[in-house]
Design an enzyme around this catalytic site. Structure first.
Site: not given
Ligand code: 4NP
Length: 179
Positions: A23, A142
């Protein structure tokens, strides 16, 4: 016509199968999928043959535990989120894994660009949602900027999709010791 999931690519090495889940941050979606798929692999008796790992295309959270909201939803459903520490995706993951599953189209684009834009299509690299028996190819949304219901939605998608992936793994000769 009834839906059939895509076939799993053949193992690079007989008797072993390595799955990577990707991800953006590796603190929400792919860690949830990592914990659930690892548990399902274990329950299926495949743990000695199948490895599961996860990473994020971004490096902001490297070394961090899971987002507390992801950990809460897992705990509420009797999974153990405590061992996760975030890692960043690297080009070597494409060589080291039999299947690399991305949570959304941007993650897939980012991983594809690591491979090189001109590379031939890779059957080992695709969307996690391609194995979702309900949506048949949707992105895992997300949940980072939303509320707790987004994490519940991710877990529901992940649980049903991991069941399909494990069924595929069980059909690969040599992974169960019963080939
Ligand atoms: P993930 O979610 O990709 O599902 O782990 C996110 C985690 C952190 C961030 C964005 C999405 N961020 O912008 O820090």
């Amino acid at each position: 016509m009834s839906w059939l999931p895509p076939p799993l690519p053949a193992p690079r090495q007989p008797g072993r199968y390595a799955v990577a889940l990707v991800c953006l941050g590796n603190i929400c979606r792919s860690p949830i999928a990592d914990v659930v798929l690892s548990e399902r692999v274990d329950e299926a008796g495949l743990a000695g043959h199948v490895t599961v790992a996860s990473s994020g295309t971004g490096g902001w959270h490297v070394g961090d535990p899971m987002d507390p909201r992801a950990a809460s939803v897992l705990l509420a459903h009797d999974y153990d989120p405590s061992l996760h520490r975030a890692r960043q995706f690297a080009a070597s993951w494409l060589e080291e894994h039999d299947l690399v599953l991305c949570m959304d189209a941007r993650n897939l684009e980012d991983v594809t660009s690591v491979r090189g834009e001109d590379s031939a299509p890779d059957e080992r690299l695709r969307l996690f949602g391609d194995f979702d028996p309900v949506t048949h190819g949707a992105e895992v949304p997300d949940p980072y900027y939303g509320g707790p219901e987004g994490f519940e939605e991710v877990l529901a998608m992940v649980e049903r999709t991991c069941a399909t992936i494990v069924s595929g793994l069980q059909r690969i000769p040599g992974l169960t010791g019963r080939s």
